[in-house]
Design an enzyme around this catalytic site. Structure first.
Site, PDB file in Angstrom:
ATOM      1  CB  ILE A 191      17.788  -7.740   8.514  1.00  0.00           C
ATOM      2  CG1 ILE A 191      16.650  -7.511   9.526  1.00  0.00           C
ATOM      3  CG2 ILE A 191      19.043  -6.989   8.924  1.00  0.00           C
ATOM      4  CD1 ILE A 191      16.948  -7.952  10.925  1.00  0.00           C
ATOM      5  CG  HIS A 247       9.890   1.683  11.770  1.00  0.00           C
ATOM      6  ND1 HIS A 247      10.088   0.326  11.656  1.00  0.00           N
ATOM      7  CD2 HIS A 247       9.632   1.918  13.075  1.00  0.00           C
ATOM      8  CE1 HIS A 247       9.955  -0.230  12.848  1.00  0.00           C
ATOM      9  NE2 HIS A 247       9.691   0.711  13.733  1.00  0.00           N
ATOM     10  CB  SER A 276      -0.981   0.001   1.179  1.00  0.00           C
ATOM     11  OG  SER A 276      -0.319   0.181   2.397  1.00  0.00           O
ATOM     12  CG  ASN A 277       3.605   2.705   2.987  1.00  0.00           C
ATOM     13  OD1 ASN A 277       3.426   3.901   3.234  1.00  0.00           O
ATOM     14  ND2 ASN A 277       3.391   1.752   3.886  1.00  0.00           N
ATOM     15  CD  GLU A 306       2.974   3.037   7.715  1.00  0.00           C
ATOM     16  OE1 GLU A 306       3.373   2.419   6.712  1.00  0.00           O
ATOM     17  OE2 GLU A 306       2.665   2.457   8.774  1.00  0.00           O
ATOM     18  CG  MET A 354       8.210  -7.900   5.782  1.00  0.00           C
ATOM     19  SD  MET A 354       8.197  -6.604   7.040  1.00  0.00           S
ATOM     20  CE  MET A 354       7.982  -7.617   8.503  1.00  0.00           C
ATOM     21  CG  ASP A 392      13.650  -0.100  12.045  1.00  0.00           C
ATOM     22  OD1 ASP A 392      13.570  -0.003  10.812  1.00  0.00           O
ATOM     23  OD2 ASP A 392      13.096  -1.001  12.698  1.00  0.00           O
TER      24      ASP A 392
HETATM   25  C1  GRF Z   1       3.856  -0.654   6.767  1.00  0.00           C
HETATM   26  O1  GRF Z   1       3.211  -0.542   8.002  1.00  0.00           O
HETATM   27  C2  GRF Z   1       5.256  -0.141   6.874  1.00  0.00           C
HETATM   28  O2  GRF Z   1       5.368   0.921   7.764  1.00  0.00           O
HETATM   29  C3  GRF Z   1       5.995  -1.325   7.388  1.00  0.00           C
HETATM   30  O3  GRF Z   1       5.423  -2.437   6.738  1.00  0.00           O
HETATM   31  C4  GRF Z   1       4.087  -2.114   6.376  1.00  0.00           C
HETATM   32  C5  GRF Z   1       3.984  -2.310   4.907  1.00  0.00           C
HETATM   33  O4  GRF Z   1       2.676  -2.144   4.426  1.00  0.00           O
HETATM   34  N1  GRF Z   1       7.405  -1.171   7.166  1.00  0.00           N
HETATM   35  P1  GRF Z   1       2.414  -2.011   2.879  1.00  0.00           P
HETATM   36  O5  GRF Z   1       3.005  -3.263   2.212  1.00  0.00           O
HETATM   37  O6  GRF Z   1       3.080  -0.773   2.397  1.00  0.00           O
HETATM   38  O7  GRF Z   1       0.940  -1.968   2.726  1.00  0.00           O
END
Ligand code: GRF
Length: 196
Positions: free
Chosen positions: A94, A111, A15-16, A176, A92, A147
């Protein structure tokens, strides 16, 4: 205006990523999304990116003998897209220090907490468990420490007595989607630089 070439690294819904793609549609936006790379072939965000005509790649770390080899192929993929800036958006994994240092000042992450509070996972659960009254999100430069890089933008939300981790996550996610495109604009336009 030369638009910076941006790749987004995802692992999931994206979604971001979608918020960044949407922002780049503005004619004056100083960046374009040229590729989306996922470490999970099943990431729903890959199909979304492809539907926008954006190049996609999926690379499973488990298929590589070492993390270095996985990251070398990521670098090759990003270079093949001629990328200037990397945005981590729910990626996800590191990342190793060599990969991170190679992109120093050119890689940013979103984050879901008000860093330096709640680095790592399960940020919403931890904020609720602490009885926090405010929570939020941070866009920051990526450095080898998890982070830990300098913050570019933050947004705060209230924590309500009725909140569950999911309702709080939704409220933070809305912010975000607002600040990530703003932060990328600052970096791509040269209005902000990292000193590391
Ligand atoms: C978001 O909450 C972001 O802050 C975190 O992982 C999530 C990713 O969500 N790092 P999306 O895949 O962008 O919907």
């Amino acid at each position: 205006m030369t638009r910076k070439r941006v790749a987004i690294l995802i692992s999931g819904r994206g979604s971001n990523m979608s918020a960044l793609i949407e922002a780049t549609r503005a004619p004056d936006y100083p960046a374009e999304i040229v590729g989306v790379l996922s470490n999970r072939a099943a990431a729903p965000g890959l199909a979304t990116a492809a539907s926008h005509g954006i190049a996609t790649a999926s690379l499973a770390q488990s298929k590589f003998p070492t993390r270095d080899m996985f990251e070398d192929v990521m670098t090759q993929t990003l270079e093949s897209w001629d990328v200037d800036i990397v945005c981590l958006a729910g990626f996800m994994r590191i990342l190793g220090a060599d990969f991170v240092n190679n992109w120093a000042g050119r890689m940013i992450n979103i984050h879901p907490s008000l860093l330096p509070l709640y680095k790592g996972l399960h940020t919403h659960e931890r904020a609720l468990a602490d009885g926090a009254t405010t929570h939020g999100c941070t866009v920051h430069f990526v450095t080898p420490g998890l982070d830990e890089g300098a913050a570019i933008l933050q947004a705060e939300v209230p924590v309500l007595p009725s909140d569950t981790p999911d309702t709080l996550a939704d409220r933070v996610l809305g912010q975000e989607h607002r600040i990530y495109p703003q932060a990328l604009r600052l970096l791509a336009s040269g209005q902000i630089t990292s000193l590391v």
